[in-house]
Design a protein around this motif. Structure first.
Motif, PDB file in Angstrom:
ATOM      1  N   SER A  60       0.804  -1.232   0.000  1.00 18.08           N
ATOM      2  CA  SER A  60       0.000   0.000   0.000  1.00 18.08           C
ATOM      3  C   SER A  60       0.829   1.270   0.000  1.00 18.08           C
ATOM      4  O   SER A  60       0.344   2.331   0.383  1.00 18.08           O
ATOM      5  CB  SER A  60      -0.974   0.017   1.189  1.00 18.08           C
ATOM      6  OG  SER A  60      -1.848  -1.083   1.109  1.00 18.08           O
ATOM      7  N   HIS A  61       2.076   1.189  -0.426  1.00 16.01           N
ATOM      8  CA  HIS A  61       2.945   2.369  -0.441  1.00 16.01           C
ATOM      9  C   HIS A  61       3.487   2.639  -1.828  1.00 16.01           C
ATOM     10  O   HIS A  61       3.707   1.723  -2.617  1.00 16.01           O
ATOM     11  CB  HIS A  61       4.105   2.191   0.540  1.00 16.01           C
ATOM     12  CG  HIS A  61       3.664   2.083   1.959  1.00 16.01           C
ATOM     13  ND1 HIS A  61       3.184   3.151   2.674  1.00 16.01           N
ATOM     14  CD2 HIS A  61       3.611   1.020   2.789  1.00 16.01           C
ATOM     15  CE1 HIS A  61       2.863   2.755   3.889  1.00 16.01           C
ATOM     16  NE2 HIS A  61       3.100   1.462   3.985  1.00 16.01           N
ATOM     17  N   ALA A  62       3.729   3.919  -2.083  1.00 12.84           N
ATOM     18  CA  ALA A  62       4.337   4.347  -3.338  1.00 12.84           C
ATOM     19  C   ALA A  62       5.852   4.255  -3.231  1.00 12.84           C
ATOM     20  O   ALA A  62       6.410   4.077  -2.144  1.00 12.84           O
ATOM     21  CB  ALA A  62       3.923   5.784  -3.648  1.00 12.84           C
ATOM     22  N   SER A  63       6.493   4.426  -4.344  1.00 16.68           N
ATOM     23  CA  SER A  63       7.944   4.430  -4.404  1.00 16.68           C
ATOM     24  C   SER A  63       8.526   5.528  -3.518  1.00 16.68           C
ATOM     25  O   SER A  63       8.122   6.688  -3.598  1.00 16.68           O
ATOM     26  CB  SER A  63       8.381   4.665  -5.854  1.00 16.68           C
ATOM     27  OG  SER A  63       9.699   5.100  -5.922  1.00 16.68           O
ATOM     28  N   LYS A  64       9.467   5.151  -2.680  1.00 11.92           N
ATOM     29  CA  LYS A  64      10.146   6.142  -1.832  1.00 11.92           C
ATOM     30  C   LYS A  64      10.887   7.167  -2.675  1.00 11.92           C
ATOM     31  O   LYS A  64      10.999   8.330  -2.294  1.00 11.92           O
ATOM     32  CB  LYS A  64      11.119   5.433  -0.882  1.00 11.92           C
ATOM     33  CG  LYS A  64      10.433   4.631   0.180  1.00 11.92           C
ATOM     34  CD  LYS A  64      11.436   3.933   1.088  1.00 11.92           C
ATOM     35  CE  LYS A  64      10.704   3.047   2.082  1.00 11.92           C
ATOM     36  NZ  LYS A  64      11.611   2.313   2.949  1.00 11.92           N
ATOM     37  N   ASN A  65      11.386   6.740  -3.825  1.00 16.88           N
ATOM     38  CA  ASN A  65      12.116   7.667  -4.691  1.00 16.88           C
ATOM     39  C   ASN A  65      11.204   8.723  -5.301  1.00 16.88           C
ATOM     40  O   ASN A  65      11.631   9.856  -5.521  1.00 16.88           O
ATOM     41  CB  ASN A  65      12.862   6.904  -5.785  1.00 16.88           C
ATOM     42  CG  ASN A  65      14.011   6.092  -5.220  1.00 16.88           C
ATOM     43  OD1 ASN A  65      14.553   6.404  -4.170  1.00 16.88           O
ATOM     44  ND2 ASN A  65      14.375   5.035  -5.917  1.00 16.88           N
ATOM     45  N   LEU A  66       9.949   8.377  -5.564  1.00 15.59           N
ATOM     46  CA  LEU A  66       9.006   9.387  -6.042  1.00 15.59           C
ATOM     47  C   LEU A  66       8.709  10.396  -4.937  1.00 15.59           C
ATOM     48  O   LEU A  66       8.622  11.601  -5.196  1.00 15.59           O
ATOM     49  CB  LEU A  66       7.717   8.736  -6.541  1.00 15.59           C
ATOM     50  CG  LEU A  66       7.811   8.001  -7.874  1.00 15.59           C
ATOM     51  CD1 LEU A  66       6.505   7.279  -8.174  1.00 15.59           C
ATOM     52  CD2 LEU A  66       8.183   8.922  -9.008  1.00 15.59           C
ATOM     53  N   HIS A  67       8.565   9.912  -3.718  1.00 14.99           N
ATOM     54  CA  HIS A  67       8.381  10.826  -2.582  1.00 14.99           C
ATOM     55  C   HIS A  67       9.582  11.755  -2.456  1.00 14.99           C
ATOM     56  O   HIS A  67       9.438  12.959  -2.225  1.00 14.99           O
ATOM     57  CB  HIS A  67       8.201  10.043  -1.275  1.00 14.99           C
ATOM     58  CG  HIS A  67       6.842   9.463  -1.102  1.00 14.99           C
ATOM     59  ND1 HIS A  67       5.721  10.221  -0.864  1.00 14.99           N
ATOM     60  CD2 HIS A  67       6.420   8.175  -1.124  1.00 14.99           C
ATOM     61  CE1 HIS A  67       4.664   9.437  -0.738  1.00 14.99           C
ATOM     62  NE2 HIS A  67       5.062   8.183  -0.904  1.00 14.99           N
ATOM     63  N   ALA A  68      10.770  11.208  -2.606  1.00 16.70           N
ATOM     64  CA  ALA A  68      11.990  12.018  -2.492  1.00 16.70           C
ATOM     65  C   ALA A  68      12.045  13.070  -3.596  1.00 16.70           C
ATOM     66  O   ALA A  68      12.472  14.213  -3.352  1.00 16.70           O
ATOM     67  CB  ALA A  68      13.225  11.120  -2.533  1.00 16.70           C
ATOM     68  N   LEU A  69      11.627  12.720  -4.805  1.00 15.09           N
ATOM     69  CA  LEU A  69      11.602  13.701  -5.896  1.00 15.09           C
ATOM     70  C   LEU A  69      10.691  14.870  -5.540  1.00 15.09           C
ATOM     71  O   LEU A  69      11.056  16.033  -5.725  1.00 15.09           O
ATOM     72  CB  LEU A  69      11.144  13.040  -7.196  1.00 15.09           C
ATOM     73  CG  LEU A  69      11.070  13.961  -8.413  1.00 15.09           C
ATOM     74  CD1 LEU A  69      12.453  14.458  -8.813  1.00 15.09           C
ATOM     75  CD2 LEU A  69      10.387  13.254  -9.579  1.00 15.09           C
ATOM     76  N   ILE A  70       9.525  14.562  -5.010  1.00 10.91           N
ATOM     77  CA  ILE A  70       8.594  15.621  -4.597  1.00 10.91           C
ATOM     78  C   ILE A  70       9.228  16.471  -3.500  1.00 10.91           C
ATOM     79  O   ILE A  70       9.205  17.703  -3.560  1.00 10.91           O
ATOM     80  CB  ILE A  70       7.255  15.016  -4.131  1.00 10.91           C
ATOM     81  CG1 ILE A  70       6.527  14.369  -5.307  1.00 10.91           C
ATOM     82  CG2 ILE A  70       6.379  16.075  -3.462  1.00 10.91           C
ATOM     83  CD1 ILE A  70       5.351  13.486  -4.903  1.00 10.91           C
ATOM     84  N   ASP A  71       9.797  15.827  -2.493  1.00  6.67           N
ATOM     85  CA  ASP A  71      10.365  16.558  -1.359  1.00  6.67           C
ATOM     86  C   ASP A  71      11.577  17.403  -1.737  1.00  6.67           C
ATOM     87  O   ASP A  71      11.805  18.457  -1.129  1.00  6.67           O
ATOM     88  CB  ASP A  71      10.775  15.584  -0.249  1.00  6.67           C
ATOM     89  CG  ASP A  71       9.586  15.009   0.490  1.00  6.67           C
ATOM     90  OD1 ASP A  71       8.509  15.646   0.477  1.00  6.67           O
ATOM     91  OD2 ASP A  71       9.718  13.912   1.068  1.00  6.67           O
ATOM     92  N   ASN A  72      12.348  16.951  -2.702  1.00 11.45           N
ATOM     93  CA  ASN A  72      13.585  17.648  -3.055  1.00 11.45           C
ATOM     94  C   ASN A  72      13.432  18.649  -4.192  1.00 11.45           C
ATOM     95  O   ASN A  72      14.400  19.291  -4.586  1.00 11.45           O
ATOM     96  CB  ASN A  72      14.678  16.628  -3.387  1.00 11.45           C
ATOM     97  CG  ASN A  72      15.061  15.816  -2.171  1.00 11.45           C
ATOM     98  OD1 ASN A  72      15.182  16.332  -1.071  1.00 11.45           O
ATOM     99  ND2 ASN A  72      15.218  14.516  -2.360  1.00 11.45           N
ATOM    100  N   THR A  73      12.227  18.772  -4.723  1.00 13.47           N
ATOM    101  CA  THR A  73      11.944  19.758  -5.760  1.00 13.47           C
ATOM    102  C   THR A  73      11.386  21.008  -5.085  1.00 13.47           C
ATOM    103  O   THR A  73      10.476  20.903  -4.267  1.00 13.47           O
ATOM    104  CB  THR A  73      10.922  19.206  -6.775  1.00 13.47           C
ATOM    105  OG1 THR A  73      11.453  18.019  -7.365  1.00 13.47           O
ATOM    106  CG2 THR A  73      10.614  20.222  -7.854  1.00 13.47           C
ATOM    107  N   PRO A  74      11.924  22.176  -5.409  1.00 12.90           N
ATOM    108  CA  PRO A  74      11.377  23.396  -4.799  1.00 12.90           C
ATOM    109  C   PRO A  74       9.868  23.505  -5.024  1.00 12.90           C
ATOM    110  O   PRO A  74       9.375  23.269  -6.135  1.00 12.90           O
ATOM    111  CB  PRO A  74      12.131  24.517  -5.519  1.00 12.90           C
ATOM    112  CG  PRO A  74      13.406  23.879  -5.975  1.00 12.90           C
ATOM    113  CD  PRO A  74      13.035  22.455  -6.313  1.00 12.90           C
ATOM    114  N   LEU A  75       9.162  23.849  -3.968  1.00  9.54           N
ATOM    115  CA  LEU A  75       7.707  23.930  -4.036  1.00  9.54           C
ATOM    116  C   LEU A  75       7.248  24.865  -5.147  1.00  9.54           C
ATOM    117  O   LEU A  75       6.297  24.559  -5.866  1.00  9.54           O
ATOM    118  CB  LEU A  75       7.133  24.368  -2.688  1.00  9.54           C
ATOM    119  CG  LEU A  75       5.614  24.453  -2.592  1.00  9.54           C
ATOM    120  CD1 LEU A  75       4.971  23.110  -2.926  1.00  9.54           C
ATOM    121  CD2 LEU A  75       5.196  24.920  -1.207  1.00  9.54           C
TER     122      LEU A  75
END
Length: 154
Positions: A60-75
């Motif tokens: 039930s979880h998404a790729s951690k790397n996709l989460h990291a891409l979101i977090d590391n991209t300037p809002l």
């Protein structure tokens, strides 16, 4: 218009869907890059008008790397683009990686431009599907067309 289709894929399902989405966006005159998350950095999002994220579902979880891409991209960069989500999942009806990515975006006050595309895998056959079938193909094309229209209107 520039689109980036990024996917996480263990068995090849999301890769197949991502490539089909990219193909359809190119038909709408988008300059499109389609790549696995392992090849993408936040710098690759510079100048993107449309970001399409595809994730598998693992417990039930998404790729951690996709989460990291979101977090590391300037809002501010994420706020300047339309975002689409897609993914394959087991047909057990539980939450999936797309739900998790939607929550992550919502925490940043972002939301997908269109309803996410969810494709159920035929259980227990999780081997890569090279042929998507007409119904799935139609859904992928409709999803990409809707994303393209939203992006052009923005």
């Amino acid at each position: 218009m520039r689109a980036l289709v990024v996917y996480a894929s263990w068995f090849g399902h999301n890769r197949t869907v991502a490539r089909r989405i990219a193909q359809e966006l190119e038909a709408h005159q988008y300059t499109t890059v389609c790549a696995p998350i392992s090849q993408i950095t936040p710098a690759d999002l510079i100048g993107c008008d449309l970001l399409v994220l595809g994730s598998y579902t693992h417990t039930s979880h998404a790729s951690k790397n996709l989460h990291a891409l979101i977090d590391n991209t300037p809002l501010v960069r994420l706020q300047r683009m339309e975002i689409g989500l897609f993914g394959v999942r087991t047909p057990n009806g539980s939450t999936d990686g797309i739900d998790e990515l939607m929550l992550h975006l919502a925490q940043l006050d972002l939301e997908p431009a269109v309803a996410p595309l969810r494709i159920n895998l035929r259980a227990p056959d999780f081997l890569p599907q090279t042929w998507l079938g007409p119904e799935v193909e139609e859904r992928i094309v409709a999803f990409a067309d809707e994303l393209a229209e939203v992006g052009i209107a923005a």
